[in-house]
Design a protein around this motif. Structure first.
Motif, short mmCIF file in Angstrom:
data_model
loop_
_atom_site.label_atom_id
_atom_site.label_comp_id
_atom_site.label_asym_id
_atom_site.label_seq_id
_atom_site.Cartn_x
_atom_site.Cartn_y
_atom_site.Cartn_z
N MET A 89 43.84 36.20 35.55
CA MET A 89 43.36 35.28 36.70
C MET A 89 42.61 34.31 36.21
SD MET A 89 41.80 36.70 40.09
CE MET A 89 42.26 35.82 41.88
N SER A 99 41.65 31.27 37.47
CA SER A 99 40.68 30.89 38.46
C SER A 99 39.23 31.64 38.34
CB SER A 99 41.30 30.89 39.78
OG SER A 99 41.52 32.19 40.22
N HIS A 100 39.41 32.51 37.91
CA HIS A 100 38.02 33.48 37.77
C HIS A 100 37.93 33.90 35.91
CE1 HIS A 100 38.81 34.02 42.02
NE2 HIS A 100 37.49 34.34 41.95
N THR A 124 39.33 35.55 34.08
CA THR A 124 39.39 36.98 34.00
C THR A 124 40.87 37.33 33.16
OG1 THR A 124 38.28 37.55 36.02
CG2 THR A 124 39.78 39.21 34.97
N THR A 163 35.35 44.12 46.34
CA THR A 163 35.47 43.48 45.08
C THR A 163 36.35 44.47 44.16
OG1 THR A 163 33.55 44.69 44.09
CG2 THR A 163 32.92 42.69 44.92
N LYS A 180 36.88 45.07 40.15
CA LYS A 180 36.33 45.29 38.74
C LYS A 180 37.22 45.06 37.69
CE LYS A 180 31.84 46.86 40.15
NZ LYS A 180 30.59 47.94 39.93
N ASN A 192 37.24 42.84 30.64
CA ASN A 192 37.94 41.84 29.84
C ASN A 192 38.00 42.44 28.47
OD1 ASN A 192 38.16 39.71 32.26
ND2 ASN A 192 35.66 39.66 31.74
N SER A 231 34.18 41.66 34.91
CA SER A 231 34.52 40.67 36.13
C SER A 231 34.67 41.31 37.57
CB SER A 231 35.62 39.52 35.70
OG SER A 231 35.45 38.85 34.38
N SER A 232 33.96 40.42 38.29
CA SER A 232 33.99 41.05 39.56
C SER A 232 34.50 40.09 40.62
CB SER A 232 32.54 41.40 40.21
OG SER A 232 31.86 42.59 39.45
N ILE A 233 35.64 40.45 41.21
CA ILE A 233 36.49 39.58 41.83
C ILE A 233 36.64 39.88 43.29
CG2 ILE A 233 38.81 38.38 41.94
CD1 ILE A 233 39.38 39.09 38.92
N SER A 248 40.32 37.11 47.20
CA SER A 248 40.71 36.18 46.26
C SER A 248 42.05 36.43 45.58
CB SER A 248 39.80 35.86 44.99
OG SER A 248 38.69 35.44 45.64
N ASN A 268 44.53 33.30 45.82
CA ASN A 268 44.80 32.79 44.37
C ASN A 268 45.62 33.49 43.63
OD1 ASN A 268 42.71 30.95 44.76
ND2 ASN A 268 41.20 32.45 44.08
#
Length: 418
Positions: free
Chosen positions: A212, A214-215, A217, A228, A230, A233, A239-241, A245, A249
């Motif tokens: 992703m 945009s984040h 990730t 969220t 998780k 990576n 990373s928490s999205i 999103s 996205n």
């Protein structure tokens, strides 16, 4: 007994309110001590017996009862129920003590009921994960949504017990607070809706490898909750999205690649155009010693000789084998016979449009594993061999000139070897 304590307090203390306060404190202390006695007795006898019975059975699901402390919380409910009976019996003549104790016990009763329901939800969640393919549905987000509703209802009953009002009074006022509730619980509601969409369309699951940008990730999904997602990576960061999103996205899911049993290898060798040439007799004899292309060379030479010997007009252009063409065939045969290449998937060796650096010869194939470490090893070994094998075909890979390409000849003039 309570009447005796009350008479002693009235005779000893000059103020009625002080004696009443101490009497109430005495009543609460008696209940606490009694609760400890009941809890210790039930824990050391009944609870141990139930756990021993569960461990001796061959069933597996009943072990989850112990894990989620269903028995523990049911014993708490038994303790509170016995305390309520004791309170009505012992403090029957003392209305103030009886009412305060009853209120406290009602609060405890509500909390224990909420705790039991919470444990039952956890039990259901654990049982769900024992079902095959249960990972396709993000049950954790649904569980968190149900718990949120449970805690909200429990909070209403607690308020009704403290204020001595009917729960219907608070429930009827929720309509006027709808806008406020929507604002307060905006993220959980959006997360729940997004989670339902993701599970319905099977877009992401725990264990998937997603990207992703945009984040920033790129890694493996380790947890999907109500609000969220998780991702661990590849550099071991988390990373928490936000769940919504993933709907608004774009992201890339590599799950199908992992399930296919092969991972694509797509890389080009840039060949220096100055090294291209027709094969001469000496080079042909040298290349015939390579088993992978020996049969191909014999068939092609026979075909070319037959074509060139045909009578035709004098303007006919004779055919020849080229070193890049034979090398391309060698790459194809090498990949077909490689034990770590998936022969059931696409295999292409193609020549791309020439560039200012040279002619790209693209390798498009798939490894027989999706393991990242093994995949990178296979890919490196392939190109180690192909880059080295180019010398046998008198081909050169393109490389930008560096300091070693510049040297002085005997006449001290600059010569550039490109």
């Amino acid at each position: 007994m309570i009447e005796s304590v009350e008479r002693v307090l009235e005779q000893t203390l000059p103020y009625e309110w002080l004696s009443q306060g101490i009497l109430i404190l005495f009543g609460i202390t008696v209940l606490v001590l009694l609760a400890l006695v009941i809890y210790l007795i039930t824990r050391l006898t009944l609870l141990k017996l139930l756990i021993k019975i569960v461990h001796k059975t061959s069933l597996q699901w009943d072990d989850l009862l112990v894990k989620n402390k269903i028995f523990h919380r049911c014993l708490h409910l038994l303790t509170v129920s016995l305390l309520q009976s004791f309170n009505k019996t012992v403090f029957e003549g003392q209305q103030s003590v009886l009412n305060i104790n009853a209120t406290l016990l009602n609060l405890l009763f509500i909390l224990v009921i909420i705790a039991i329901l919470d444990a039952l939800i956890n039990l259901t969640y654990d049982l769900w994960h024992r079902i095959p393919n249960s990972h396709r549905l993000p049950a954790k987000s649904l569980v968190q949504a149900v718990k949120l509703v449970l805690y909200s209802i429990g909070f209403i009953f607690i308020l009704s017990a403290i204020l001595d009002k009917s729960p219907a009074v608070f429930l009827s006022g929720l309509g006027a607070l709808t806008a406020v509730l929507l604002l307060v619980f905006k993220e959980p509601i959006l997360g729940l809706v997004a989670g339902i969409q993701l599970s319905t369309n099977d877009l992401v699951q725990v264990g998937d490898w997603i990207e992703m940008p945009s984040h920033a990730t790129d890694g493996t999904v380790v947890d999907i909750s109500l609000t969220t997602l998780k991702v661990e990576n590849w550099n071991q960061t988390i990373s928490s999205i936000p769940m919504q999103s993933l709907i608004t996205n774009s992201f890339k899911n590599w799950r199908h690649m992992s399930a296919s049993g092969g991972r694509r290898i797509k890389r080009s060798i840039i060949i220096d155009t100055n090294s291209l040439k027709f094969l001469d007799a000496a080079l042909i004899e040298q290349l015939k010693k390579i088993p992978l292309i020996k049969e191909y060379l014999e068939e092609k030479l026979e075909e070319i000789d037959s074509y060139n010997n045909q009578t035709s007009n004098k303007n006919k252009i004779p055919r020849h084998l080229t070193n890049i063409g034979v090398f391309r065939k060698y790459c194809l045969e090498y990949l077909k016979h490689h034990p770590q290449i998936n022969s059931e998937m696409t295999l292409i060796v193609r020549q791309l449009a020439p560039t200012g650096q040279g002619i790209p010869l693209e390798i498009w194939t798939y490894s027989d594993t999706t393991n990242w470490v093994i995949y990178e090893s296979i890919q490196s070994d392939l190109f180690d061999h192909l880059f080295t094998a180019m010398n046998s075909f008198e081909l050169r890979a393109y490389q930008r000139p560096n300091g070693k390409d510049l040297y002085l000849n005997k006449d001290d003039s600059i010569k550039i070897d490109l």
